[in-house]
Motif scaffolding. Structure first.
Motif, PDB file in Angstrom:
ATOM      1  N   PHE A 321      77.630 109.430 -81.897  1.00  0.00           N
ATOM      2  CA  PHE A 321      77.722 110.339 -80.755  1.00  0.00           C
ATOM      3  C   PHE A 321      76.609 111.383 -80.810  1.00  0.00           C
ATOM      4  O   PHE A 321      75.881 111.613 -79.832  1.00  0.00           O
ATOM      5  N   ARG A 324      73.102 109.956 -80.204  1.00  0.00           N
ATOM      6  CA  ARG A 324      72.886 109.644 -78.784  1.00  0.00           C
ATOM      7  C   ARG A 324      72.556 110.899 -77.998  1.00  0.00           C
ATOM      8  O   ARG A 324      71.666 110.905 -77.134  1.00  0.00           O
ATOM      9  N   PHE A 359      84.001 113.168 -75.017  1.00  0.00           N
ATOM     10  CA  PHE A 359      82.692 112.555 -74.758  1.00  0.00           C
ATOM     11  C   PHE A 359      82.842 111.067 -74.438  1.00  0.00           C
ATOM     12  O   PHE A 359      82.211 110.552 -73.508  1.00  0.00           O
ATOM     13  N   GLU A 362      84.206 110.628 -70.893  1.00  0.00           N
ATOM     14  CA  GLU A 362      83.213 110.861 -69.852  1.00  0.00           C
ATOM     15  C   GLU A 362      82.141 109.783 -69.847  1.00  0.00           C
ATOM     16  O   GLU A 362      81.672 109.353 -68.788  1.00  0.00           O
ATOM     17  N   THR A 363      81.758 109.331 -71.027  1.00  0.00           N
ATOM     18  CA  THR A 363      80.753 108.271 -71.101  1.00  0.00           C
ATOM     19  C   THR A 363      81.269 106.999 -70.454  1.00  0.00           C
ATOM     20  O   THR A 363      80.552 106.328 -69.686  1.00  0.00           O
ATOM     21  N   LYS A 364      82.527 106.681 -70.717  1.00  0.00           N
ATOM     22  CA  LYS A 364      83.126 105.481 -70.151  1.00  0.00           C
ATOM     23  C   LYS A 364      83.246 105.597 -68.631  1.00  0.00           C
ATOM     24  O   LYS A 364      82.971 104.662 -67.875  1.00  0.00           O
ATOM     25  N   LYS A 366      81.529 107.661 -66.517  1.00  0.00           N
ATOM     26  CA  LYS A 366      80.273 107.813 -65.812  1.00  0.00           C
ATOM     27  C   LYS A 366      79.262 106.732 -66.136  1.00  0.00           C
ATOM     28  O   LYS A 366      78.262 106.583 -65.427  1.00  0.00           O
ATOM     29  N   ALA A 369      74.593 107.516 -71.135  1.00  0.00           N
ATOM     30  CA  ALA A 369      74.449 107.644 -72.577  1.00  0.00           C
ATOM     31  C   ALA A 369      74.813 109.030 -73.079  1.00  0.00           C
ATOM     32  O   ALA A 369      75.196 109.213 -74.205  1.00  0.00           O
ATOM     33  N   GLY A 370      74.687 110.024 -72.263  1.00  0.00           N
ATOM     34  CA  GLY A 370      75.000 111.388 -72.707  1.00  0.00           C
ATOM     35  C   GLY A 370      75.328 112.243 -71.509  1.00  0.00           C
ATOM     36  O   GLY A 370      74.880 111.989 -70.403  1.00  0.00           O
ATOM     37  N   VAL A 371      76.147 113.273 -71.700  1.00  0.00           N
ATOM     38  CA  VAL A 371      76.526 114.156 -70.611  1.00  0.00           C
ATOM     39  C   VAL A 371      76.235 115.585 -71.009  1.00  0.00           C
ATOM     40  O   VAL A 371      76.409 115.952 -72.152  1.00  0.00           O
TER      41      VAL A 371
END
Length: 372
Positions: A321, A324, A359, A362-364, A366, A369-371
């Motif tokens: 995490f 990334r 994280f 949200e990654t799943k 959206k 790779a990063g938010v």
């Protein structure tokens, strides 16, 4: 005022919590149960003990927490279901001058009662042990006394009442000012106290530690904020020591050959408003909303996965995490963590596990790779 508290299924009240209160000028009275035990332990630092149980702990007559421990119902009711040893010792001491039992037999009976595990020392168990020891007369006498007065022999209750009276009379206020030991605010204490600091911002109740860790992970400019924090701490140390420019302090420490974040790794004090303001200088309203979402994600994970905790997040998941988000080569992982005030990669992994469930959600959702 401290009288009783839950333990066994939950951590007992820590000494540091009491010292923290006294360090803010709060007078603290202890009596009856864990209050009496903590008062005996912290009397040198200004905690005021009241009652017979406290006196027994302070004199060394008793020393174990099992002396005051009682079993309680698991449904949240706080009534005692068992007898504490201090009460049993007290009624035996009253029975001797009453001619019900002699001192030698009383000591033998107390030893037998002590051998019963405290959550199992019910009134029925007390009667059974007494009869097995041939002390039916004592059981009959105690039963009769309890029928006349249901609080008979309840030393803990009597001490608690005395403590309330002492507090109402201002005993804690008029007692000597606390003399706390030098350096009692240890790194351990700061880590513990940091976990409790929270603030209501934008209508959100947020833990300050969550907010700081979020910035350490996601704010690309946090290197500069951490450097500024180290500079301020060098000029105005928390311990009251002499201030010194960070560059000068670095020269003294290592000849100035290493970056400050690799040499100085202080434990934050998130109760300090200036520290928090500096570290959160780059925080936005959307950051705070993200912190709230991540906190909610932790709660959902705990509810949907029995036994889940932040500590249960695998190290390799947290490491992946961070790599990334930071987009740094793995060989620079430790340096990046240090520059962000997380000391090293291993500590960064532990600190940021709290963010992993949110994280990943949200990654799943959206598909990025990063938010931020």
């Amino acid at each position: 005022m401290l009288i009783d508290g839950v333990y066994h299924q939950a951590p007992a009240l820590r000494h540091k919590e009491i010292l923290a209160a006294m360090g803010r000028g709060v007078g603290v009275i202890g009596a009856a149960s864990i209050g009496a035990l903590r008062a005996a332990e912290l009397a040198p630092y200004g905690m005021l003990g009241v009652g017979s149980v406290y006196a027994a702990y302070a004199s060394g007559e008793i020393n174990g927490d099992d002396e005051v421990a009682v079993g309680q119902a698991p449904d949240g009711e706080f009534g005692a279901l068992t007898w504490p040893l201090v009460n049993l010792r007290h009624v035996l001491q009253m029975a001797v001058p009453a001619g019900v039992i002699d001192a030698e037999r009383a000591a033998r009976l107390l030893a037998a009662l002590r051998a019963v595990y405290y959550p199992q020392r019910t009134w029925a168990a007390v009667r059974a042990v007494c009869r097995s020891q041939g002390e039916a007369e004592f059981v009959g006498w105690l039963t009769e006394q309890r029928e006349r007065d249901r609080n008979f022999g309840d030393l803990k209750r009597a001490d608690a009442i005395d403590a309330v009276r002492a507090a109402l009379n201002g005993a804690a206020v008029t007692s000597e000012s606390p003399t706390l030991p030098p350096g009692w605010e240890t790194a351990y204490f700061r880590r513990w106290s940091n976990a409790a600091v929270r603030e209501r911002v934008d209508g959100l109740e947020l833990f300050t530690e969550d907010r700081v860790v979020y910035q350490q992970v996601f704010d690309p400019a946090f290197h500069d904020r951490w450097a500024a924090y180290l500079e301020r701490l060098s000029l105005h140390p928390f311990d009251g020591g002499p201030g010194m420019a960070l560059a000068e302090r670095l020269v003294q420490a290592c000849g100035g050959d290493l970056p400050a974040d690799r040499v100085f790794r202080p434990v934050l004090d998130l109760r300090d408003e200036r520290t928090v303001a500096l570290l959160l200088a780059g925080e936005t309203a959307s950051d705070r909303q993200a912190v709230a979402r991540y906190a909610d994600a932790r709660v959902r994970s705990c509810r949907s996965r029995p036994g889940f905790s932040v500590a249960a997040v695998r190290d390799e998941v947290a490491r992946s995490f961070l790599l990334r988000v930071w987009r740094c080569p793995e060989r620079e992982f430790d340096e990046e963590a240090s520059a962000r005030g997380l000391a090293c990669g291993a500590r960064a992994i532990q600190a940021t596990k709290r963010l992993v469930p949110g994280f990943l959600e949200e990654t799943k959702r959206k598909g990025v790779a990063g938010v931020r």
